[in-house]
Design a protein around this motif. Sequence first.
Motif, PDB file in Angstrom:
ATOM      1  N   HIS A  29      20.544 -24.974-111.466  1.00  0.00           N
ATOM      2  CA  HIS A  29      20.867 -24.215-110.266  1.00  0.00           C
ATOM      3  C   HIS A  29      20.216 -22.832-110.364  1.00  0.00           C
ATOM      4  CE1 HIS A  29      23.009 -22.264-107.059  1.00  0.00           C
ATOM      5  NE2 HIS A  29      23.531 -23.424-106.705  1.00  0.00           N
TER       6      HIS A  29
ATOM      7  N   GLY B 227      21.996 -27.944-102.854  1.00  0.00           N
ATOM      8  CA  GLY B 227      22.764 -27.063-103.718  1.00  0.00           C
ATOM      9  C   GLY B 227      24.215 -27.504-103.770  1.00  0.00           C
ATOM     10  N   GLU B 228      25.058 -26.591-104.197  1.00  0.00           N
ATOM     11  CA  GLU B 228      26.466 -26.939-104.400  1.00  0.00           C
ATOM     12  C   GLU B 228      27.304 -26.608-103.152  1.00  0.00           C
ATOM     13  OE1 GLU B 228      27.832 -25.400-108.126  1.00  0.00           O
ATOM     14  OE2 GLU B 228      29.861 -25.190-107.361  1.00  0.00           O
ATOM     15  N   GLY B 229      27.387 -25.344-102.833  1.00  0.00           N
ATOM     16  CA  GLY B 229      28.159 -24.941-101.661  1.00  0.00           C
ATOM     17  C   GLY B 229      27.850 -23.502-101.337  1.00  0.00           C
ATOM     18  N   PRO B 230      28.216 -23.069-100.124  1.00  0.00           N
ATOM     19  CA  PRO B 230      27.926 -21.695 -99.714  1.00  0.00           C
ATOM     20  C   PRO B 230      28.643 -20.664-100.582  1.00  0.00           C
ATOM     21  CG  PRO B 230      28.766 -23.036 -97.863  1.00  0.00           C
ATOM     22  CD  PRO B 230      28.934 -23.835 -99.098  1.00  0.00           C
ATOM     23  N   GLY B 231      27.992 -19.549-100.804  1.00  0.00           N
ATOM     24  CA  GLY B 231      28.616 -18.390-101.433  1.00  0.00           C
ATOM     25  C   GLY B 231      28.982 -17.382-100.342  1.00  0.00           C
TER      26      GLY B 231
ATOM     27  N   ASN C 267      23.617 -28.298 -98.782  1.00  0.00           N
ATOM     28  CA  ASN C 267      24.581 -28.194 -99.866  1.00  0.00           C
ATOM     29  C   ASN C 267      25.501 -29.412 -99.869  1.00  0.00           C
ATOM     30  OD1 ASN C 267      24.320 -25.583-101.294  1.00  0.00           O
ATOM     31  ND2 ASN C 267      24.642 -24.705 -99.264  1.00  0.00           N
TER      32      ASN C 267
ATOM     33  N   PRO D  99      22.082 -21.440 -95.663  1.00  0.00           N
ATOM     34  CA  PRO D  99      22.142 -21.723 -97.093  1.00  0.00           C
ATOM     35  C   PRO D  99      21.215 -20.808 -97.903  1.00  0.00           C
ATOM     36  CG  PRO D  99      20.673 -23.289 -96.038  1.00  0.00           C
ATOM     37  CD  PRO D  99      21.234 -22.411 -94.937  1.00  0.00           C
ATOM     38  N   PHE D 100      21.604 -20.523 -99.110  1.00  0.00           N
ATOM     39  CA  PHE D 100      20.744 -19.814-100.066  1.00  0.00           C
ATOM     40  C   PHE D 100      20.104 -18.558 -99.480  1.00  0.00           C
ATOM     41  CE2 PHE D 100      21.244 -23.799-102.323  1.00  0.00           C
ATOM     42  CZ  PHE D 100      21.372 -23.359-103.632  1.00  0.00           C
TER      43      PHE D 100
ATOM     44  N   GLU E 210      26.164 -16.648 -97.702  1.00  0.00           N
ATOM     45  CA  GLU E 210      25.919 -17.854 -96.905  1.00  0.00           C
ATOM     46  C   GLU E 210      27.043 -18.046 -95.895  1.00  0.00           C
ATOM     47  OE1 GLU E 210      25.743 -17.794-100.305  1.00  0.00           O
ATOM     48  OE2 GLU E 210      23.544 -17.830-100.445  1.00  0.00           O
TER      49      GLU E 210
HETATM   50  N1  URA Z   1      24.520 -21.586-104.049  1.00  0.00           N
HETATM   51  C1  URA Z   1      24.558 -22.831-103.531  1.00  0.00           C
HETATM   52  O1  URA Z   1      24.785 -23.809-104.222  1.00  0.00           O
HETATM   53  N2  URA Z   1      24.311 -22.963-102.241  1.00  0.00           N
HETATM   54  C2  URA Z   1      24.053 -21.945-101.446  1.00  0.00           C
HETATM   55  O2  URA Z   1      23.850 -22.173-100.260  1.00  0.00           O
HETATM   56  C3  URA Z   1      24.009 -20.656-102.014  1.00  0.00           C
HETATM   57  C4  URA Z   1      24.249 -20.509-103.328  1.00  0.00           C
END
Ligand code: URA
Length: 210
Positions: free
Chosen positions: A163, A45-49, A85, A58-59, A52
Amino acid sequence: MELSQKSLEEVHEIISECKRCTLSEGRTKTVPGSGDAKAAILFIGEGPGKNEDLQGLPFVGAAGQFLTELLGTIGLSREDVFIANVVKCRPPGNRDPLPEEVNACFPYLERQVQLIDPLLIVTLGRHSMNRFIPGKQISAAHGKAFRREIEGLGKRVFFPIYHPAAALYRPQLKDEIIADFVKVPALLNKIEAEQDKEQTTVEIEQKAMF
Ligand code: URA
Ligand code: SF4
């Protein structure tokens, strides 16, 4: 930082103390990734929200719930795959990670790919896709598999999809992400079959595999 000798646990420990970019300043927890360290499929994925960042996993928010559902449609659970991520710390206000943050964090992802050594890498969203197969539009590239030789990572198969967060509330994207996901088991079989053959052929496809 001599990452090339480190185990996955060691890499995750180093991440937990990392200050290589300014995302370290706003994070609650680092989110190195989780799942089966020997998984056949690695999701990036991209990065933690927000969720997270709070949980260090993650996710786990709404997008994560959708990803878990998607995995279910092909008979997999989160424990069967590895989820990571591009950046391991939450960008403030969920903004896109900056190129310098992505670059600072990339050695960790690189080492994760080396150690997990997945058959297939599913990129979630265009930022993750662009890192490995640059110059493509996700609207054209999603749901297609690309074999690429990446320095330090060898030959890898990438499967870009939208995504889950973007697809969650947009019915058309949601249908597309579901349709793309359904292709994953057959793609895995194809890669496995080709791996045997590849002992003798070293052709690198620059176009989509299908
Ligand atoms: N979106 C992401 O790209 N990564 C995550 O870990 C959570 C949401
Ligand atoms: Fe380190 Fe990556 Fe976090 Fe930046 S985002 S501080 S490089 S772990």
